[in-house]
Each structure stands twice: as structure tokens, then as C-alpha cells.
Design a protein around this motif. Sequence first.
Motif, PDB file in Angstrom:
ATOM      1  N   THR A  74       0.838  -1.198   0.000  1.00 31.42           N
ATOM      2  CA  THR A  74       0.000   0.000   0.000  1.00 31.42           C
ATOM      3  C   THR A  74       0.872   1.247   0.000  1.00 31.42           C
ATOM      4  O   THR A  74       1.858   1.316   0.746  1.00 31.42           O
ATOM      5  CB  THR A  74      -0.896   0.006   1.258  1.00 31.42           C
ATOM      6  OG1 THR A  74      -1.621  -1.232   1.304  1.00 31.42           O
ATOM      7  CG2 THR A  74      -1.884   1.159   1.230  1.00 31.42           C
ATOM      8  N   GLN A  89      -3.541   3.637  -1.957  1.00 35.90           N
ATOM      9  CA  GLN A  89      -3.780   2.736  -3.096  1.00 35.90           C
ATOM     10  C   GLN A  89      -3.015   1.424  -2.920  1.00 35.90           C
ATOM     11  O   GLN A  89      -1.823   1.444  -2.608  1.00 35.90           O
ATOM     12  CB  GLN A  89      -3.304   3.387  -4.403  1.00 35.90           C
ATOM     13  CG  GLN A  89      -4.202   4.448  -4.970  1.00 35.90           C
ATOM     14  CD  GLN A  89      -3.665   4.985  -6.305  1.00 35.90           C
ATOM     15  OE1 GLN A  89      -2.713   4.448  -6.868  1.00 35.90           O
ATOM     16  NE2 GLN A  89      -4.271   6.049  -6.792  1.00 35.90           N
ATOM     17  N   PRO A 115      -5.955  -5.376  -8.349  1.00 34.65           N
ATOM     18  CA  PRO A 115      -7.415  -5.546  -8.376  1.00 34.65           C
ATOM     19  C   PRO A 115      -7.873  -6.575  -7.353  1.00 34.65           C
ATOM     20  O   PRO A 115      -7.067  -7.305  -6.781  1.00 34.65           O
ATOM     21  CB  PRO A 115      -7.670  -6.039  -9.806  1.00 34.65           C
ATOM     22  CG  PRO A 115      -6.423  -6.755 -10.189  1.00 34.65           C
ATOM     23  CD  PRO A 115      -5.286  -6.089  -9.457  1.00 34.65           C
ATOM     24  N   GLU A 116      -9.193  -6.648  -7.159  1.00 34.75           N
ATOM     25  CA  GLU A 116      -9.751  -7.572  -6.167  1.00 34.75           C
ATOM     26  C   GLU A 116      -9.453  -9.027  -6.504  1.00 34.75           C
ATOM     27  O   GLU A 116      -9.416  -9.884  -5.622  1.00 34.75           O
ATOM     28  CB  GLU A 116     -11.272  -7.361  -6.052  1.00 34.75           C
ATOM     29  CG  GLU A 116     -11.633  -6.082  -5.322  1.00 34.75           C
ATOM     30  CD  GLU A 116     -13.137  -5.912  -5.147  1.00 34.75           C
ATOM     31  OE1 GLU A 116     -13.888  -6.860  -5.484  1.00 34.75           O
ATOM     32  OE2 GLU A 116     -13.546  -4.836  -4.682  1.00 34.75           O
ATOM     33  N   ALA A 117      -9.229  -9.315  -7.808  1.00 33.06           N
ATOM     34  CA  ALA A 117      -8.976 -10.702  -8.229  1.00 33.06           C
ATOM     35  C   ALA A 117      -7.635 -11.241  -7.736  1.00 33.06           C
ATOM     36  O   ALA A 117      -7.398 -12.454  -7.800  1.00 33.06           O
ATOM     37  CB  ALA A 117      -9.036 -10.790  -9.755  1.00 33.06           C
ATOM     38  N   SER A 119      -4.551 -11.568  -4.714  1.00 35.18           N
ATOM     39  CA  SER A 119      -4.054 -11.360  -3.352  1.00 35.18           C
ATOM     40  C   SER A 119      -2.748 -10.563  -3.431  1.00 35.18           C
ATOM     41  O   SER A 119      -2.148 -10.452  -4.503  1.00 35.18           O
ATOM     42  CB  SER A 119      -3.788 -12.707  -2.677  1.00 35.18           C
ATOM     43  OG  SER A 119      -2.683 -13.352  -3.303  1.00 35.18           O
ATOM     44  N   GLU A 294      -7.578  -8.293 -14.064  1.00 35.80           N
ATOM     45  CA  GLU A 294      -8.789  -7.847 -13.352  1.00 35.80           C
ATOM     46  C   GLU A 294      -9.906  -8.885 -13.447  1.00 35.80           C
ATOM     47  O   GLU A 294     -10.707  -9.029 -12.522  1.00 35.80           O
ATOM     48  CB  GLU A 294      -9.247  -6.504 -13.930  1.00 35.80           C
ATOM     49  CG  GLU A 294      -8.308  -5.368 -13.582  1.00 35.80           C
ATOM     50  CD  GLU A 294      -8.539  -4.108 -14.417  1.00 35.80           C
ATOM     51  OE1 GLU A 294      -8.007  -3.062 -14.015  1.00 35.80           O
ATOM     52  OE2 GLU A 294      -9.227  -4.177 -15.457  1.00 35.80           O
TER      53      GLU A 294
END
Length: 332
Positions: A74, A89, A115-117, A119, A294
Motif C-alpha cells: 500500500t 492505493q 485488483p480484487e482478483a 491477493s 482484473e
Amino acid sequence: MTLPQTMRAIDPDTPGGPEVLVPVERPVPAPGPGEVLIRVAAAGVNRPDVVQRQGFYPPPPGAPKILGLEVAGTIVATGESVPAEAVGQPVCALVAGGGYAEYCVAPYGQCLPVPEALSMIEAAAIPETLFTVWTNLFERAYVVEGETVLVHGGTSGIGTMAISLCNLFGVTVIVTAGSDEKCAQAVAHGADHAINYKTEDFVDRVKAITGGKGVNVVLDMVGGDYVPRNLKCLAEDGRHVSIATQGGLTAEIPIFHIMRNRLTLTGSTLRPRDTAFKTLVADELHRTVWPFVEEGRLKPVIDGTFPLDQAAKAHARMDSGGHFGKIVLVVE
């Protein structure tokens, strides 16, 4: 948010085996103009890290001596000319060094959103191999849909990423690996063909697989006596791309064969390239490859993870040659 003054990092004073990789205290770096400070969640382990640890691959001028060429985490601080809203971010980044640490500075242009996809562990295992395979296979060798490539080291981080990208972009991929088990792993991951180079002559097998035509591109990380053998695998107008020299720094090549078949020999090293170049690559990847990330259609193969403090064990795993895909250090 108040940042600590010091951090844990892997920054050996002397070259040697994995045992030199012990955690030490280092100052938390400050981002310069165009840079961000990332609180590192995970860092990828790559072959160049091993070569640096052994004392044969010094960091480029201005790069940190701390090992590590890719991180995910992050953004916690920004340098001049980076938008303040970047703080918070989640990103992964290609860096010229400094990844094996709790905090790492990266050029903002070399960061990609997580992206969320993905880890954080998966995100940390993408940048180095993705930038390397993309710039060499798709840019330098301009491979296109319908062509066939030969990739050596098919179960390495580079090899597994090459297989994934070839599958996404309609390229037939033949790989070499050092055991029947590894060949099976490569095929299960998506390789069209896998050749055990210890029990088979890959030149003969490539000719058989391609009906005598040969492949359009060879992606080579071996060098040495593999180069003239690779040239025998190439079709007319074929391209040979060198990205490492694990098997030797020099090769004897048949010049008339190159002339007769109009072959192209090229190669590159990524780490010394400037930020402007890597930013252009990051932009291109964001446009052409990141939609697959993504959607969850492109993920790195993770061999295993180790805590930062056990970087020595991570390198011992890589030195053993038994890994399939990427090894990742977990920092947070």
C-alpha cells in the motif's frame, strides 16, 4: 500517518550462500520526485536476486543495495509531482532494488493497481516476470497470434508467465524442463508441449513437433552452447531472444545459417533500463494485459511463501531448482 524511522530488511554486507540473508535494521527510505513509498505486504524472489546475493550482479547506480525487484503493498507516502490521492492505493511495482524490506520506494510510473482478483502475494509475484516476458517475447520478438515459441525453463517464474501470456494471446508454446514431473506440471499449466531436456534432444523434438518447420521465436535464459542449438530450432525469419546466461556468457554461432534463414538475434536486460522506459511498459501492460488480471484470467503460479525473516530458506528453495512458479516473501 506517522511512519517509523527504521525497518527490517535483507541487506547482506558480504556475498555468499543463502545463509548471508539475515534481517537487519535499515532507515525507512523517503520517496523522491515521481516516487512513492510502499508499505510492503509481499516481495517476489527472482533469479537476479540470487546472482546479486552471490556477488555477481551489483545494483545499478542509485538503486538500493537491499535485494528485491518486485513488491506489492500500500502506498503510504508520495514524492513531489505524485498526486496525494495515491496514498492508500494498493499497488504492485517493479523496482531496481529494495524489495526485501518493510518499506520500499518505487517510481509511481512503475506501479500497477492491485485488483480484487489478486491477493497481495499473487500481486508481488507478477511485475518482474510480466515486464520481462512482455518486453522480450511480445515487443523485441514481436510474437503474434498463430505463431509458435520455444521457452527454456518452462517451470520457472519466467516460464510459467510465458505460458500464461501465450495462452491468452493465441500463441503455441513449447517448453523445456528438467524432469518428467516438471514437464507434466508445465502441460497442466497450459504448455502445448513440454520436452525433458535431460532425456530428449530438444532440437529433434522441436523439429518433430513442428513438422520440420521450426518455431518462430526462442526465449532463452541459458546461453552458452544452447544458442547454436536454439538456432537449429528456428523457422525461417525466426527470432532468438536472450534474457539470461545461466549456461555461459559466450556462444559460437553459424553465421551462414543465420543469413540463409534470415534469423534475428536479440536480447535485453530489464533492471538497468531507465524509469521512462519501464513507465512506458507499465502503461502498455495496463492497457493490454491488466484487463485479464482484473478478470482473474492471469494469475502467477505460486510455488511457496516464506516470512521475510526466512529469506535464506526462500533462496535455498530457489537454489535447489525444485520450484514450480514463483517464490514469495511475506512481509506483513
